[in-house]
Design an enzyme around this catalytic site. Structure first.
Site, PDB file in Angstrom:
ATOM      1  N   ASP A 183      52.259  38.749  53.686  1.00  0.00           N
ATOM      2  CA  ASP A 183      52.159  40.188  53.481  1.00  0.00           C
ATOM      3  C   ASP A 183      52.916  40.449  52.189  1.00  0.00           C
ATOM      4  O   ASP A 183      54.138  40.305  52.135  1.00  0.00           O
ATOM      5  CB  ASP A 183      52.801  40.939  54.654  1.00  0.00           C
ATOM      6  CG  ASP A 183      52.847  42.444  54.451  1.00  0.00           C
ATOM      7  OD1 ASP A 183      52.609  42.914  53.320  1.00  0.00           O
ATOM      8  OD2 ASP A 183      53.152  43.160  55.427  1.00  0.00           O
ATOM      9  N   VAL A 184      52.214  40.818  51.119  1.00  0.00           N
ATOM     10  CA  VAL A 184      52.835  40.886  49.794  1.00  0.00           C
ATOM     11  C   VAL A 184      53.900  41.974  49.686  1.00  0.00           C
ATOM     12  O   VAL A 184      54.662  41.992  48.712  1.00  0.00           O
ATOM     13  CB  VAL A 184      51.781  41.080  48.682  1.00  0.00           C
ATOM     14  CG1 VAL A 184      50.864  39.879  48.594  1.00  0.00           C
ATOM     15  CG2 VAL A 184      51.005  42.378  48.867  1.00  0.00           C
TER      16      VAL A 184
ATOM     17  N   LYS B  98      47.028  50.838  39.719  1.00  0.00           N
ATOM     18  CA  LYS B  98      46.575  49.782  38.816  1.00  0.00           C
ATOM     19  C   LYS B  98      47.088  49.998  37.392  1.00  0.00           C
ATOM     20  O   LYS B  98      47.275  49.038  36.642  1.00  0.00           O
ATOM     21  CB  LYS B  98      45.048  49.680  38.848  1.00  0.00           C
ATOM     22  CG  LYS B  98      44.514  49.117  40.165  1.00  0.00           C
ATOM     23  CD  LYS B  98      45.096  47.733  40.465  1.00  0.00           C
ATOM     24  CE  LYS B  98      44.465  47.078  41.667  1.00  0.00           C
ATOM     25  NZ  LYS B  98      44.970  45.703  41.913  1.00  0.00           N
TER      26      LYS B  98
ATOM     27  N   ARG C  76      39.263  35.803  50.337  1.00  0.00           N
ATOM     28  CA  ARG C  76      37.891  36.280  50.131  1.00  0.00           C
ATOM     29  C   ARG C  76      37.804  37.010  48.798  1.00  0.00           C
ATOM     30  O   ARG C  76      38.802  37.221  48.116  1.00  0.00           O
ATOM     31  CB  ARG C  76      37.481  37.213  51.271  1.00  0.00           C
ATOM     32  CG  ARG C  76      38.377  38.429  51.401  1.00  0.00           C
ATOM     33  CD  ARG C  76      38.012  39.290  52.598  1.00  0.00           C
ATOM     34  NE  ARG C  76      38.939  40.410  52.746  1.00  0.00           N
ATOM     35  CZ  ARG C  76      38.830  41.347  53.688  1.00  0.00           C
ATOM     36  NH1 ARG C  76      37.844  41.277  54.574  1.00  0.00           N
ATOM     37  NH2 ARG C  76      39.701  42.333  53.759  1.00  0.00           N
TER      38      ARG C  76
ATOM     39  N   TYR D 226      44.454  55.029  43.501  1.00  0.00           N
ATOM     40  CA  TYR D 226      44.214  53.628  43.144  1.00  0.00           C
ATOM     41  C   TYR D 226      44.391  53.414  41.649  1.00  0.00           C
ATOM     42  O   TYR D 226      45.037  52.448  41.216  1.00  0.00           O
ATOM     43  CB  TYR D 226      42.798  53.247  43.579  1.00  0.00           C
ATOM     44  CG  TYR D 226      42.388  51.836  43.248  1.00  0.00           C
ATOM     45  CD1 TYR D 226      42.937  50.758  43.933  1.00  0.00           C
ATOM     46  CD2 TYR D 226      41.431  51.582  42.267  1.00  0.00           C
ATOM     47  CE1 TYR D 226      42.543  49.452  43.646  1.00  0.00           C
ATOM     48  CE2 TYR D 226      41.032  50.296  41.970  1.00  0.00           C
ATOM     49  CZ  TYR D 226      41.590  49.230  42.665  1.00  0.00           C
ATOM     50  OH  TYR D 226      41.200  47.944  42.359  1.00  0.00           O
TER      51      TYR D 226
ATOM     52  N   ASN E  23      46.795  38.828  43.089  1.00  0.00           N
ATOM     53  CA  ASN E  23      45.468  39.415  43.266  1.00  0.00           C
ATOM     54  C   ASN E  23      45.393  40.395  44.436  1.00  0.00           C
ATOM     55  O   ASN E  23      44.576  41.314  44.409  1.00  0.00           O
ATOM     56  CB  ASN E  23      44.437  38.298  43.480  1.00  0.00           C
ATOM     57  CG  ASN E  23      43.115  38.830  43.990  1.00  0.00           C
ATOM     58  OD1 ASN E  23      42.357  39.459  43.262  1.00  0.00           O
ATOM     59  ND2 ASN E  23      42.836  38.600  45.268  1.00  0.00           N
TER      60      ASN E  23
ATOM     61  N   THR F  16      31.751  43.148  45.697  1.00  0.00           N
ATOM     62  CA  THR F  16      32.453  42.579  46.834  1.00  0.00           C
ATOM     63  C   THR F  16      32.483  43.628  47.945  1.00  0.00           C
ATOM     64  O   THR F  16      32.007  44.765  47.777  1.00  0.00           O
ATOM     65  CB  THR F  16      33.892  42.208  46.455  1.00  0.00           C
ATOM     66  OG1 THR F  16      34.559  43.391  45.980  1.00  0.00           O
ATOM     67  CG2 THR F  16      33.917  41.145  45.373  1.00  0.00           C
TER      68      THR F  16
END
Length: 267
Positions: free
Chosen positions: A65-66, A165, A18, A161, A92, A198
């Site tokens: 599951d990354v 990143k 998604r 976060y 991603n 999103t």
């Protein structure tokens, strides 16, 4: 994008069920690439893969599951088996937990670090092992890591976060250097998306209100737009088109960069 810039390429997109990931997967397919989606939401990933198949490319979905090294190994093995190769990885998958610094919870930080940092690191590990000359795919390739404009600006309530990143940026640049110096034949770049409407992006706007940083949802969104020179939010298509470019031969001499797709917000 209607041009088949990626005809014959074999791509794997994490978090592709998604949002940004699904749009990137669609753009890759429209550009001619075969695409496997890896996601923890397997049923939704399968639905998205079925939509991609309408582009006439090979496509499927795998559980991932990354944060799990073994799942990465199994997923890449399936990609190579199903597509007959592997030369594009889109890292991603990511999560965001909003919190003022004074309210940070250790478990939230650890969770974001596991998904946003460890997940990207493991993805690059398995891309390098398989894309390099002695790997199972062995024809080189491209890795695109999805960072965020949050890595380039000081925006309230997303310190954790933003930190993760920013780490994606550093991982990208060191990995690009290693891949070049060691002759892997793999280019590594990252993209900094601006705020996108999103589910994750709109939740952030609601969280900004909850943390008393804006009076209401519209004010929270407008504050972002006001900080953006182009005067709008990003779209998933903006990010997807930039990804296709970086994956294509048009970007064959580009590695180790962070491409801002944020309307100028992070300049």
């Amino acid at each position: 994008m209607e041009n088949k810039y990626l005809l014959g390429r074999k791509a794997f997109v994490t978090g592709g069920a998604r949002g940004i990931g699904a749009s990137i997967a669609q753009a890759l397919a429209q550009a001619g690439a075969d695409v496997v989606i890896g996601d923890i939401l397997l049923d939704l990933a399968k639905e998205t893969a079925n939509e991609l198949a309408k582009s006439g490319v090979k496509t499927s979905a795998v559980q991932l599951d990354v944060t799990d090294d073994v799942q990465w190994e199994n997923a890449i093995s399936q990609v190579i088996q199903q597509l007959g190769g592997f030369d594009i990885l889109i890292n991603n998958a990511g999560i965001e937990v909003t919190s003022l610094v004074a309210n940070i919870k250790a478990e939230d930080l650890r969770h974001m670090c596991d998904v946003n940092i460890v997940g990207v690191g493991l993805g690059m590990k398995h891309a390098f092992l398989n894309m390099q000359p002695n790997g199972a795919a062995g024809k080189g390739g491209v890795v695109i890591n999805i960072s965020s404009v949050a890595a380039t600006i000081a925006f309230p309530a997303i310190a954790g976060y933003s930190a993760t990143k920013s780490a994606v940026d550093r991982l990208t640049r060191v990995a690009a250097m290693e891949a070049g110096k060691l002759g892997y034949g793999v280019r590594v770049n990252c993209i900094y998306p601006g705020l996108i409407p999103t589910e994750m992006g709109m939740q952030l706007a609601n969280d900004i209100v909850r943390n008393q940083l804006a009076p209401d949802f519209n004010a929270a969104v407008n504050s972002v737009v006001e900080q953006t020179p182009l005067g709008r939010l990003a779209t998933v298509e903006d990010i997807a088109n930039a990804t296709v470019f970086l994956c294509s031969d048009n970007a064959s001499f580009i590695t180790g960069v962070g491409l801002s797709v944020d309307g100028g917000m992070g300049m």
